[in-house]
Motif scaffolding. Sequence first.
Motif, PDB file in Angstrom:
ATOM      1  N   PHE A  39       0.791  -1.213   0.000  1.00 14.32           N
ATOM      2  CA  PHE A  39       0.000   0.000   0.000  1.00 14.32           C
ATOM      3  C   PHE A  39       0.832   1.276   0.000  1.00 14.32           C
ATOM      4  N   ASP A  40       2.147   1.190  -0.101  1.00 21.39           N
ATOM      5  CA  ASP A  40       2.955   2.397  -0.206  1.00 21.39           C
ATOM      6  C   ASP A  40       3.022   2.891  -1.648  1.00 21.39           C
ATOM      7  N   VAL A  41       2.186   2.353  -2.516  1.00 21.16           N
ATOM      8  CA  VAL A  41       2.158   2.774  -3.909  1.00 21.16           C
ATOM      9  C   VAL A  41       1.200   3.931  -4.145  1.00 21.16           C
ATOM     10  N   VAL A  42       0.487   4.373  -3.116  1.00 19.30           N
ATOM     11  CA  VAL A  42      -0.440   5.492  -3.256  1.00 19.30           C
ATOM     12  C   VAL A  42       0.360   6.751  -3.590  1.00 19.30           C
ATOM     13  N   PRO A  43      -0.052   7.488  -4.641  1.00 24.11           N
ATOM     14  CA  PRO A  43       0.672   8.721  -4.983  1.00 24.11           C
ATOM     15  C   PRO A  43       0.641   9.705  -3.826  1.00 24.11           C
ATOM     16  N   SER A  99       7.126 -17.531 -12.631  1.00 23.11           N
ATOM     17  CA  SER A  99       6.570 -16.206 -12.928  1.00 23.11           C
ATOM     18  C   SER A  99       7.337 -15.566 -14.071  1.00 23.11           C
ATOM     19  N   LYS A 100       6.605 -14.992 -15.015  1.00 20.88           N
ATOM     20  CA  LYS A 100       7.214 -14.224 -16.109  1.00 20.88           C
ATOM     21  C   LYS A 100       6.394 -12.950 -16.246  1.00 20.88           C
ATOM     22  N   TYR A 101       7.088 -11.823 -16.441  1.00 22.34           N
ATOM     23  CA  TYR A 101       6.378 -10.545 -16.449  1.00 22.34           C
ATOM     24  C   TYR A 101       7.173  -9.469 -17.153  1.00 22.34           C
ATOM     25  N   ALA A 102       6.474  -8.393 -17.498  1.00 25.41           N
ATOM     26  CA  ALA A 102       7.093  -7.240 -18.144  1.00 25.41           C
ATOM     27  C   ALA A 102       8.221  -6.718 -17.258  1.00 25.41           C
ATOM     28  N   GLY A 103       9.353  -6.482 -17.866  1.00 24.48           N
ATOM     29  CA  GLY A 103      10.513  -6.025 -17.107  1.00 24.48           C
ATOM     30  C   GLY A 103      11.382  -7.170 -16.625  1.00 24.48           C
ATOM     31  N   HIS A 104      10.880  -8.368 -16.689  1.00 23.75           N
ATOM     32  CA  HIS A 104      11.614  -9.575 -16.311  1.00 23.75           C
ATOM     33  C   HIS A 104      12.320 -10.070 -17.571  1.00 23.75           C
ATOM     34  N   PRO A 105      13.489 -10.678 -17.427  1.00 23.68           N
ATOM     35  CA  PRO A 105      14.198 -11.143 -18.631  1.00 23.68           C
ATOM     36  C   PRO A 105      13.375 -12.106 -19.504  1.00 23.68           C
ATOM     37  N   GLN A 106      12.362 -12.742 -18.938  1.00 26.53           N
ATOM     38  CA  GLN A 106      11.588 -13.717 -19.703  1.00 26.53           C
ATOM     39  C   GLN A 106      10.115 -13.323 -19.785  1.00 26.53           C
ATOM     40  N   ALA A 115       4.538   6.670  -8.885  1.00 29.36           N
ATOM     41  CA  ALA A 115       3.659   5.773  -8.134  1.00 29.36           C
ATOM     42  C   ALA A 115       3.149   4.644  -9.023  1.00 29.36           C
ATOM     43  N   LYS A 116       2.872   4.932 -10.294  1.00 32.71           N
ATOM     44  CA  LYS A 116       2.434   3.893 -11.231  1.00 32.71           C
ATOM     45  C   LYS A 116       3.516   2.832 -11.389  1.00 32.71           C
ATOM     46  N   LYS A 117       4.775   3.268 -11.487  1.00 35.78           N
ATOM     47  CA  LYS A 117       5.887   2.316 -11.591  1.00 35.78           C
ATOM     48  C   LYS A 117       6.033   1.496 -10.313  1.00 35.78           C
ATOM     49  N   ARG A 118       5.885   2.163  -9.162  1.00 36.80           N
ATOM     50  CA  ARG A 118       5.955   1.445  -7.885  1.00 36.80           C
ATOM     51  C   ARG A 118       4.844   0.416  -7.773  1.00 36.80           C
ATOM     52  N   LEU A 119       3.659   0.789  -8.232  1.00 39.19           N
ATOM     53  CA  LEU A 119       2.509  -0.111  -8.184  1.00 39.19           C
ATOM     54  C   LEU A 119       2.792  -1.397  -8.954  1.00 39.19           C
ATOM     55  N   LYS A 120       3.232  -1.258 -10.187  1.00 38.01           N
ATOM     56  CA  LYS A 120       3.510  -2.451 -11.001  1.00 38.01           C
ATOM     57  C   LYS A 120       4.652  -3.262 -10.408  1.00 38.01           C
ATOM     58  N   ALA A 121       5.722  -2.597 -10.016  1.00 37.56           N
ATOM     59  CA  ALA A 121       6.878  -3.318  -9.459  1.00 37.56           C
ATOM     60  C   ALA A 121       6.471  -4.086  -8.199  1.00 37.56           C
ATOM     61  N   GLU A 122       5.682  -3.463  -7.356  1.00 37.46           N
ATOM     62  CA  GLU A 122       5.258  -4.124  -6.116  1.00 37.46           C
ATOM     63  C   GLU A 122       4.268  -5.248  -6.413  1.00 37.46           C
ATOM     64  N   ASP A 164       1.182  -9.115 -19.351  1.00 37.36           N
ATOM     65  CA  ASP A 164       1.978  -8.324 -18.412  1.00 37.36           C
ATOM     66  C   ASP A 164       2.607  -9.198 -17.328  1.00 37.36           C
ATOM     67  N   PHE A 165       1.886 -10.234 -16.908  1.00 41.17           N
ATOM     68  CA  PHE A 165       2.397 -11.143 -15.879  1.00 41.17           C
ATOM     69  C   PHE A 165       1.700 -12.486 -16.047  1.00 41.17           C
ATOM     70  N   VAL A 166       2.444 -13.573 -15.881  1.00 38.74           N
ATOM     71  CA  VAL A 166       1.840 -14.913 -15.912  1.00 38.74           C
ATOM     72  C   VAL A 166       2.511 -15.808 -14.884  1.00 38.74           C
ATOM     73  N   TRP A 167       1.755 -16.806 -14.447  1.00 40.13           N
ATOM     74  CA  TRP A 167       2.302 -17.943 -13.730  1.00 40.13           C
ATOM     75  C   TRP A 167       2.205 -19.127 -14.675  1.00 40.13           C
ATOM     76  N   LEU A 168       3.267 -19.904 -14.762  1.00 35.56           N
ATOM     77  CA  LEU A 168       3.277 -21.128 -15.550  1.00 35.56           C
ATOM     78  C   LEU A 168       3.528 -22.299 -14.619  1.00 35.56           C
ATOM     79  N   ASP A 169       2.844 -23.408 -14.871  1.00 39.82           N
ATOM     80  CA  ASP A 169       3.132 -24.600 -14.074  1.00 39.82           C
ATOM     81  C   ASP A 169       4.333 -25.324 -14.697  1.00 39.82           C
ATOM     82  N   GLY A 170       4.746 -26.425 -14.097  1.00 38.58           N
ATOM     83  CA  GLY A 170       5.920 -27.158 -14.574  1.00 38.58           C
ATOM     84  C   GLY A 170       5.814 -27.645 -16.005  1.00 38.58           C
ATOM     85  N   GLY A 171       4.593 -27.859 -16.491  1.00 35.34           N
ATOM     86  CA  GLY A 171       4.380 -28.306 -17.860  1.00 35.34           C
ATOM     87  C   GLY A 171       4.201 -27.165 -18.848  1.00 35.34           C
TER      88      GLY A 171
END
Length: 176
Positions: free
Chosen positions: A2-6, A38-45, A15-22, A50-57
């Motif tokens: 909750f420290d992402v509030v402008p 986990s793979k997401y924007a700003g992540h090497p993969q 604050a928008k950048k903090r929100l996404k990063a957090e 914008d963000f996903v969780w992938l299972d082992g398969g």
Amino acid sequence: MFDVVPRNRSDLKAAKKRLKAEAWRVLAELGTQRGLISKYAGHPQEYLYDFVWLDGGGALALVVESETSMYGYDVLYDFGKLLHAKAPIKLILFLDSPLIARNGEIRRISVDMIENALNSYTGHVAGEEYIVVQFCNLRTRCLEAYRWLVSESQTLTLQSGESCKLVKFFSHSWTP
């Protein structure tokens, strides 16, 4: 999280950048606890959304889209990507949008537009869950979260012309 509030108008972009990063940090931590990748924007993969969780398969377990524009149609555009995602959990994060009154209820216009999109889409799969989270801004200082879990009967109901209803399950406000 909750420290992402402008803090003020000049802090809004940061604050928008903090929100996404957090949000990505918290989601990645939750995914790791569940044995997911986990793979997401700003992540090497980065992976399609914008963000996903992938299972082992390699199957999608969660798909996230986020929109920091305060325009309903930008939120709706990103949400539209979730409708076609083959994942059991679909999450949209967005900033505040204007309020409207409909059927005696005060709602965010973006929430209303998302609900309309859910009702128009005919490809729902029983068991998929949509989570809609509106983060606060300087004006509203609140967080609202809604959800809709698609049941077998609802896939048939939507095809017959009845509608779904996003249900608010969380709301929190801050004072300046």
